[in-house]
Design a protein around this motif. Structure first.
Motif, mmCIF file in Angstrom:
data_model
loop_
_atom_site.group_PDB
_atom_site.id
_atom_site.type_symbol
_atom_site.label_atom_id
_atom_site.label_comp_id
_atom_site.label_asym_id
_atom_site.label_seq_id
_atom_site.Cartn_x
_atom_site.Cartn_y
_atom_site.Cartn_z
ATOM 1 N N HIS A 110 -12.355 -7.640 -49.028
ATOM 2 C CA HIS A 110 -12.501 -8.250 -47.702
ATOM 3 C C HIS A 110 -11.519 -7.571 -46.762
ATOM 4 C CE1 HIS A 110 -12.265 -12.195 -45.102
ATOM 5 N NE2 HIS A 110 -12.887 -11.196 -44.486
ATOM 6 N N VAL A 111 -12.024 -7.058 -45.655
ATOM 7 C CA VAL A 111 -11.173 -6.474 -44.616
ATOM 8 C C VAL A 111 -11.342 -7.299 -43.355
ATOM 9 C CG1 VAL A 111 -10.739 -4.469 -43.161
ATOM 10 C CG2 VAL A 111 -11.324 -4.147 -45.574
ATOM 11 N N GLN A 112 -10.220 -7.665 -42.725
ATOM 12 C CA GLN A 112 -10.329 -8.435 -41.492
ATOM 13 C C GLN A 112 -9.144 -8.175 -40.577
ATOM 14 O OE1 GLN A 112 -10.189 -12.685 -42.200
ATOM 15 N NE2 GLN A 112 -8.444 -12.544 -43.580
ATOM 16 N N TRP A 113 -9.403 -8.398 -39.300
ATOM 17 C CA TRP A 113 -8.342 -8.439 -38.288
ATOM 18 C C TRP A 113 -8.412 -9.810 -37.651
ATOM 19 C CZ3 TRP A 113 -10.952 -4.021 -39.495
ATOM 20 C CH2 TRP A 113 -10.177 -2.876 -39.741
ATOM 21 N N GLN A 114 -7.275 -10.486 -37.582
ATOM 22 C CA GLN A 114 -7.261 -11.877 -37.143
ATOM 23 C C GLN A 114 -6.815 -12.060 -35.703
ATOM 24 O OE1 GLN A 114 -4.666 -12.908 -40.483
ATOM 25 N NE2 GLN A 114 -6.249 -14.310 -41.245
ATOM 26 N N SER A 115 -6.274 -11.006 -35.089
ATOM 27 C CA SER A 115 -5.804 -11.113 -33.714
ATOM 28 C C SER A 115 -6.970 -11.284 -32.748
ATOM 29 C CB SER A 115 -5.010 -9.857 -33.344
ATOM 30 O OG SER A 115 -4.782 -9.793 -31.953
ATOM 31 N N THR A 116 -6.734 -12.044 -31.686
ATOM 32 C CA THR A 116 -7.747 -12.179 -30.627
ATOM 33 C C THR A 116 -7.726 -10.993 -29.666
ATOM 34 O OG1 THR A 116 -6.187 -13.466 -29.293
ATOM 35 C CG2 THR A 116 -7.687 -14.690 -30.747
ATOM 36 N N ASP A 117 -6.765 -10.079 -29.836
ATOM 37 C CA ASP A 117 -6.668 -8.874 -29.009
ATOM 38 C C ASP A 117 -7.586 -7.806 -29.600
ATOM 39 O OD1 ASP A 117 -5.939 -6.915 -27.245
ATOM 40 O OD2 ASP A 117 -3.919 -6.623 -28.048
ATOM 41 N N LEU A 118 -8.879 -7.949 -29.360
ATOM 42 C CA LEU A 118 -9.877 -7.146 -30.066
ATOM 43 C C LEU A 118 -9.712 -5.635 -29.882
ATOM 44 C CD1 LEU A 118 -13.089 -9.313 -29.456
ATOM 45 C CD2 LEU A 118 -11.461 -9.398 -31.348
ATOM 46 N N PRO A 119 -9.438 -5.109 -28.677
ATOM 47 C CA PRO A 119 -9.325 -3.655 -28.539
ATOM 48 C C PRO A 119 -8.209 -3.030 -29.363
ATOM 49 C CG PRO A 119 -9.654 -4.672 -26.396
ATOM 50 C CD PRO A 119 -9.361 -5.783 -27.365
ATOM 51 N N ASN A 120 -7.237 -3.825 -29.790
ATOM 52 C CA ASN A 120 -6.143 -3.295 -30.598
ATOM 53 C C ASN A 120 -6.356 -3.480 -32.093
ATOM 54 O OD1 ASN A 120 -4.423 -2.113 -28.642
ATOM 55 N ND2 ASN A 120 -3.754 -4.151 -28.003
ATOM 56 N N HIS A 121 -7.549 -3.868 -32.484
ATOM 57 C CA HIS A 121 -7.875 -3.869 -33.898
ATOM 58 C C HIS A 121 -7.984 -2.426 -34.398
ATOM 59 C CE1 HIS A 121 -9.831 -8.145 -34.090
ATOM 60 N NE2 HIS A 121 -8.607 -8.159 -33.608
ATOM 61 N N GLY A 122 -7.806 -2.224 -35.702
ATOM 62 C CA GLY A 122 -8.013 -0.908 -36.292
ATOM 63 C C GLY A 122 -9.449 -0.444 -36.129
ATOM 64 N N ALA A 123 -9.642 0.877 -36.149
ATOM 65 C CA ALA A 123 -10.970 1.424 -35.893
ATOM 66 C C ALA A 123 -11.937 1.170 -37.043
ATOM 67 C CB ALA A 123 -10.871 2.920 -35.606
ATOM 68 N N TYR A 124 -11.523 1.454 -38.277
ATOM 69 C CA TYR A 124 -12.442 1.422 -39.413
ATOM 70 C C TYR A 124 -11.943 0.466 -40.488
ATOM 71 C CZ TYR A 124 -14.205 5.698 -37.261
ATOM 72 O OH TYR A 124 -14.703 6.611 -36.377
ATOM 73 N N GLY A 125 -12.882 -0.205 -41.133
ATOM 74 C CA GLY A 125 -12.556 -1.072 -42.249
ATOM 75 C C GLY A 125 -12.493 -0.295 -43.549
ATOM 76 N N LEU A 126 -13.645 -0.036 -44.156
ATOM 77 C CA LEU A 126 -13.758 0.789 -45.355
ATOM 78 C C LEU A 126 -14.264 2.151 -44.919
ATOM 79 C CD1 LEU A 126 -15.315 -1.889 -47.729
ATOM 80 C CD2 LEU A 126 -12.900 -1.257 -47.493
ATOM 81 N N TYR A 127 -13.512 3.219 -45.207
ATOM 82 C CA TYR A 127 -13.664 4.482 -44.481
ATOM 83 C C TYR A 127 -13.540 5.677 -45.432
ATOM 84 C CZ TYR A 127 -12.392 7.907 -40.747
ATOM 85 O OH TYR A 127 -12.299 8.985 -39.898
ATOM 86 N N PRO A 128 -14.558 5.960 -46.254
ATOM 87 C CA PRO A 128 -14.557 7.203 -47.017
ATOM 88 C C PRO A 128 -15.114 8.352 -46.180
ATOM 89 C CG PRO A 128 -16.382 5.819 -47.700
ATOM 90 C CD PRO A 128 -15.649 5.056 -46.629
ATOM 91 N N VAL A 129 -14.415 9.473 -46.155
ATOM 92 C CA VAL A 129 -14.860 10.635 -45.396
ATOM 93 C C VAL A 129 -14.696 11.880 -46.262
ATOM 94 C CG1 VAL A 129 -12.586 10.947 -44.306
ATOM 95 C CG2 VAL A 129 -14.633 11.866 -43.191
ATOM 96 N N GLN A 130 -15.695 12.753 -46.219
ATOM 97 C CA GLN A 130 -15.717 13.972 -47.038
ATOM 98 C C GLN A 130 -15.566 13.628 -48.524
ATOM 99 O OE1 GLN A 130 -12.841 16.676 -45.329
ATOM 100 N NE2 GLN A 130 -14.032 16.951 -43.458
ATOM 101 N N CYS A 131 -16.266 12.589 -48.943
ATOM 102 C CA CYS A 131 -16.207 12.131 -50.327
ATOM 103 C C CYS A 131 -17.562 12.314 -51.011
ATOM 104 C CB CYS A 131 -15.807 10.652 -50.377
ATOM 105 S SG CYS A 131 -14.111 10.330 -49.832
#
Length: 303
Positions: free
Chosen positions: A146-167
């Motif tokens: 489970h990945v989550q951001w709990q802040s109400t400041d939505l634009p400052n949430h992280g960009a990606y949750g589960l993020y495999p690249v070049q895999c």
């Protein structure tokens, strides 16, 4: 403190904690490893960040790091030093890795570029940047994460949750991601991919398959995102195209969340209320999905 000195101090503290008595805060750490082979390091509730960091440094190839139930507060990202490692907890929302106080160093919660990485049965929350990023790895498994951001400041949430690249050989199953400012589940420039039985909610994009080959995306629920599922190719990347993707038996419903993507990001151009998009991708099969309640476009195919 300069970043290099800060990381050096953290590493020194980690080794000191390990030398002083291993990576478990109590006998409960050993109990967590019961029945787990080969090498296992148990981290019971109350383990310090230095002990957690030491476990990630000291675990040997083929080993397992087991977190106990509870919340582990971390100020720095975690990264492994070897391959074929499993990191696991006691269940989603039972074991929580909380990065709310993250400052300095890498903004990513967990980063790995080793082969054979498995993450399962825990929650990663409130990272300053991406929650879990795998880069250039073969054999990547996320399950019951489970990945989550709990802040109400939505634009400052992280960009990606589960993020495999070049895999290569990527499996993402039975996970839940909420609140990513770009994509909840993002697979980029990768090959041989299965994304199944996940729930993505309240992200800008629920699931993205970008510049990737041979992907099956099925039995997922994408709801209350800005856009549900996107399959596309972008120019000027190392892997230049997207092809052979199947998207089927998904629920892509009510994706009408106002976008909170960073201005200038590609995903910020996707309109609110988008269900499903295929863009500049070849050999894409879309069948047996439920696509409804998306107020701008249910499904679009774009050259």
């Amino acid at each position: 403190m300069p970043r290099s000195l800060d990381l050096l101090a953290l590493a020194s503290a980690a080794f000191a904690a390990f030398a002083a008595g291993g990576c478990s805060s109590s006998d409960g750490g050993a109990a967590l490893c019961k029945g787990v082979t080969p090498q296992c390091i148990g981290l019971a509730a109350g383990s310090s960040e230095a002990q957690v960091q030491a476990a990630f440094v000291q675990i040997t190839e083929g080993g397992t790091i087991v977190f106990g139930a509870g919340t582990f507060s971390l100020m720095n990202g975690l990264s492994l030093a070897t391959k074929n490692v499993t990191v696991k907890g006691q269940g989603m929302d039972v074991t929580i890795l909380d990065f709310s106080k993250q400052a300095g160093g890498s903004p990513t919660g967990i980063y790995d570029n080793r082969d054979g990485f498995t993450l399962e049965d825990l929650t990663v929350q409130n990272t300053f940047g991406d929650a879990v990023k795998l880069e250039g790895s073969t054999g990547v498994t996320f399950q019951r994460v489970h990945v989550q951001w709990q802040s109400t400041d939505l634009p400052n949430h992280g960009a990606y949750g589960l993020y495999p690249v070049q895999c290569t050989n990527v499996l993402i199953q039975d996970c839940k991601v909420e609140g990513a400012s770009d994509s909840g589940v993002y697979v980029g420039q990768s090959n041989q991919i299965v994304v199944r039985r996940n729930t993505v909610d309240q992200n800008v994009a629920g699931i993205e398959i970008e510049n990737s080959h041979f992907a099956d995306v099925y039995n997922n629920t994408a709801t209350n995102n800005t856009a549900g599922i996107l399959v596309f190719a972008l120019p000027n990347l190392q892997q230049v195209d997207t092809h052979d993707v199947r998207v089927y038996m998904n629920n892509i419903v009510m994706n009408n969340l106002p976008s909170f993507a960073a201005q200038g990001d590609i995903v910020s151009q996707v309109p609110d209320g988008t269900g499903f998009i295929v863009m500049a991708a070849d050999s894409v099969e879309v069948f047996q999905n439920t696509i409804s309640g998306n107020q701008t476009d249910q499904a679009s195919i774009i050259s």
